[in-house]
Design a protein around this motif. Structure first.
Motif, PDB file in Angstrom:
ATOM      1  N   PRO A  18      -4.188   0.523  -0.918  1.00  0.00           N
ATOM      2  CA  PRO A  18      -2.883   0.053  -1.405  1.00  0.00           C
ATOM      3  C   PRO A  18      -1.877   1.184  -1.584  1.00  0.00           C
ATOM      4  O   PRO A  18      -0.696   1.024  -1.277  1.00  0.00           O
ATOM      5  CB  PRO A  18      -3.234  -0.614  -2.734  1.00  0.00           C
ATOM      6  CG  PRO A  18      -4.636  -1.073  -2.566  1.00  0.00           C
ATOM      7  CD  PRO A  18      -5.298  -0.001  -1.748  1.00  0.00           C
ATOM      8  N   LYS A  19      -2.327   2.327  -2.085  1.00  0.00           N
ATOM      9  CA  LYS A  19      -1.403   3.460  -2.253  1.00  0.00           C
ATOM     10  C   LYS A  19      -0.873   3.943  -0.912  1.00  0.00           C
ATOM     11  O   LYS A  19       0.306   4.292  -0.781  1.00  0.00           O
ATOM     12  CB  LYS A  19      -2.084   4.593  -3.009  1.00  0.00           C
ATOM     13  CG  LYS A  19      -2.156   4.380  -4.507  1.00  0.00           C
ATOM     14  CD  LYS A  19      -2.565   5.640  -5.242  1.00  0.00           C
ATOM     15  CE  LYS A  19      -2.487   5.440  -6.746  1.00  0.00           C
ATOM     16  NZ  LYS A  19      -2.819   6.667  -7.499  1.00  0.00           N
ATOM     17  N   ASP A  20      -1.738   3.975   0.101  1.00  0.00           N
ATOM     18  CA  ASP A  20      -1.283   4.350   1.442  1.00  0.00           C
ATOM     19  C   ASP A  20      -0.180   3.398   1.913  1.00  0.00           C
ATOM     20  O   ASP A  20       0.853   3.819   2.436  1.00  0.00           O
ATOM     21  CB  ASP A  20      -2.441   4.284   2.440  1.00  0.00           C
ATOM     22  CG  ASP A  20      -3.501   5.337   2.195  1.00  0.00           C
ATOM     23  OD1 ASP A  20      -3.184   6.381   1.591  1.00  0.00           O
ATOM     24  OD2 ASP A  20      -4.659   5.095   2.595  1.00  0.00           O
ATOM     25  N   HIS A  21      -0.424   2.109   1.724  1.00  0.00           N
ATOM     26  CA  HIS A  21       0.499   1.092   2.201  1.00  0.00           C
ATOM     27  C   HIS A  21       1.839   1.178   1.485  1.00  0.00           C
ATOM     28  O   HIS A  21       2.914   0.997   2.078  1.00  0.00           O
ATOM     29  CB  HIS A  21      -0.124  -0.293   2.003  1.00  0.00           C
ATOM     30  CG  HIS A  21       0.514  -1.370   2.823  1.00  0.00           C
ATOM     31  ND1 HIS A  21       0.158  -2.685   2.696  1.00  0.00           N
ATOM     32  CD2 HIS A  21       1.478  -1.333   3.764  1.00  0.00           C
ATOM     33  CE1 HIS A  21       0.863  -3.410   3.533  1.00  0.00           C
ATOM     34  NE2 HIS A  21       1.687  -2.622   4.190  1.00  0.00           N
ATOM     35  N   PHE A  22       1.785   1.459   0.193  1.00  0.00           N
ATOM     36  CA  PHE A  22       2.991   1.466  -0.612  1.00  0.00           C
ATOM     37  C   PHE A  22       3.845   2.718  -0.422  1.00  0.00           C
ATOM     38  O   PHE A  22       5.049   2.703  -0.676  1.00  0.00           O
ATOM     39  CB  PHE A  22       2.621   1.331  -2.089  1.00  0.00           C
ATOM     40  CG  PHE A  22       3.810   1.136  -2.983  1.00  0.00           C
ATOM     41  CD1 PHE A  22       4.514  -0.052  -2.952  1.00  0.00           C
ATOM     42  CD2 PHE A  22       4.224   2.129  -3.849  1.00  0.00           C
ATOM     43  CE1 PHE A  22       5.613  -0.250  -3.773  1.00  0.00           C
ATOM     44  CE2 PHE A  22       5.320   1.943  -4.668  1.00  0.00           C
ATOM     45  CZ  PHE A  22       6.018   0.741  -4.642  1.00  0.00           C
ATOM     46  N   SER A  98      -2.185  -0.186  -7.879  1.00  0.00           N
ATOM     47  CA  SER A  98      -2.070   1.179  -7.344  1.00  0.00           C
ATOM     48  C   SER A  98      -1.003   1.991  -8.061  1.00  0.00           C
ATOM     49  O   SER A  98      -1.006   3.222  -7.999  1.00  0.00           O
ATOM     50  CB  SER A  98      -1.775   1.137  -5.841  1.00  0.00           C
ATOM     51  OG  SER A  98      -0.410   0.828  -5.577  1.00  0.00           O
ATOM     52  N   GLN A  99      -0.085   1.310  -8.763  1.00  0.00           N
ATOM     53  CA  GLN A  99       0.939   1.997  -9.552  1.00  0.00           C
ATOM     54  C   GLN A  99       0.474   2.265 -10.985  1.00  0.00           C
ATOM     55  O   GLN A  99       1.255   2.730 -11.821  1.00  0.00           O
ATOM     56  CB  GLN A  99       2.215   1.160  -9.573  1.00  0.00           C
ATOM     57  CG  GLN A  99       2.715   0.769  -8.197  1.00  0.00           C
ATOM     58  CD  GLN A  99       2.819   1.937  -7.245  1.00  0.00           C
ATOM     59  OE1 GLN A  99       3.544   2.889  -7.508  1.00  0.00           O
ATOM     60  NE2 GLN A  99       2.093   1.867  -6.148  1.00  0.00           N
ATOM     61  N   GLY A 100      -0.782   1.959 -11.279  1.00  0.00           N
ATOM     62  CA  GLY A 100      -1.350   2.249 -12.590  1.00  0.00           C
ATOM     63  C   GLY A 100      -1.227   1.129 -13.598  1.00  0.00           C
ATOM     64  O   GLY A 100      -1.518   1.325 -14.782  1.00  0.00           O
TER      65      GLY A 100
END
Length: 259
Positions: A18-22, A98-100
């Motif tokens: 998800p972090k990669d995608h975002f 993914s944003q915490g």
């Protein structure tokens, strides 16, 4: 054929996180004020009610409309209009995680499998039958996916503190509302399952997998347990109960942030 088709996937490294995608769209998130908790809203009229009646900063985030509440409920975001079903819901959930962001509550209408629950009944859902596909890409085969016990307990405390009538229960999560059969309805009703909807098992599975808190409150909007569909989706009782579910959710998330 079992789902997932490739059974060893639980041990494999994923190709995209998800972090990669975002990362390609991160600026859109940074424009917003800080968020500590999220309410997933599945009804457009409730999104409009919140926008009109609560101080908020509104816009778009990822696939959703977002209202970031200010004042009493500052830092709580309400997301909606992102689609229905497990894939649409968890796609957004994964990005938020993914944003915490670790605390999430989903609220929405649900069909009722029990004939004795009136329209507008509030169900605090603690588990969901995994009769959908997405949860099996996160968790090995098991009948139920479970809401966060800590979030369910927190919602329970709020409901009791304001003396709201509700039932702690369970749901049957499916991928198509148009494929509920009479035999299935009778089977799950006999098991004591309270509602049917299209997101809970998927959302609970991602919450379990990512080790974040996901809870759910459903409002009975129609009854499928009768011989014919008994629909009250737009009734005053349904809409009032869903607004109450929003208030309960916001108070719960506020309390968790200050505890």
């Amino acid at each position: 054929m079992a789902v997932p088709v490739f059974p060893k996937k639980y041990l494999q490294k994923v190709a995209l996180t998800p972090k990669d995608h975002f990362s390609a769209d991160i600026d859109s998130f940074l424009q917003h004020k800080p968020i500590h908790s999220v309410i997933f809203c599945y009804e457009e009229y409730l999104m409009e009610f919140i926008k009109a009646n609560y101080k908020n900063e509104s816009g778009r985030f990822w696939t959703a409309d977002i209202h970031i509440l200010q004042g009493e409920f500052q830092g709580i975001a309400v997301v909606g209009n992102f689609g229905i079903g497990g894939p649409a819901s968890t796609h957004l959930l994964e990005i938020l995680i993914s944003q915490g962001i670790k605390n999430h509550i989903m609220i929405g209408h649900a069909g009722c499998l029990q004939k004795d629950l009136p329209i507008g009944s509030m169900i605090l859902c603690e588990k969901a039958v995994r009769d959908e596909g997405l949860s099996y890409h996160y968790l090995p085969d098991e009948m139920f996916a479970y809401a966060s016990t800590s979030m369910t307990a927190a919602i329970d405390r709020t409901l009791n503190s304001i003396k709201t009538t509700y039932k702690t229960g369970s749901s049957w999560t499916i991928d198509s509302m148009y494929r509920e059969t009479a035999d299935e309805i009778a089977y799950y009703s006999k098991l004591g399952i309270d509602t049917v909807e299209m997101e809970a098992a998927s959302m609970f599975a991602v919450g379990q997998f990512r080790n974040v808190s996901v809870g759910a409150i459903f409002v009975v909007s129609d009854i499928v347990a009768f011989e014919e569909w008994d629909a009250h989706i737009n009734s005053v009782d349904t809409q009032t109960a869903l607004k109450d579910a929003f208030t309960v959710s916001a108070r719960t998330l506020k309390n968790l942030q200050t505890e």
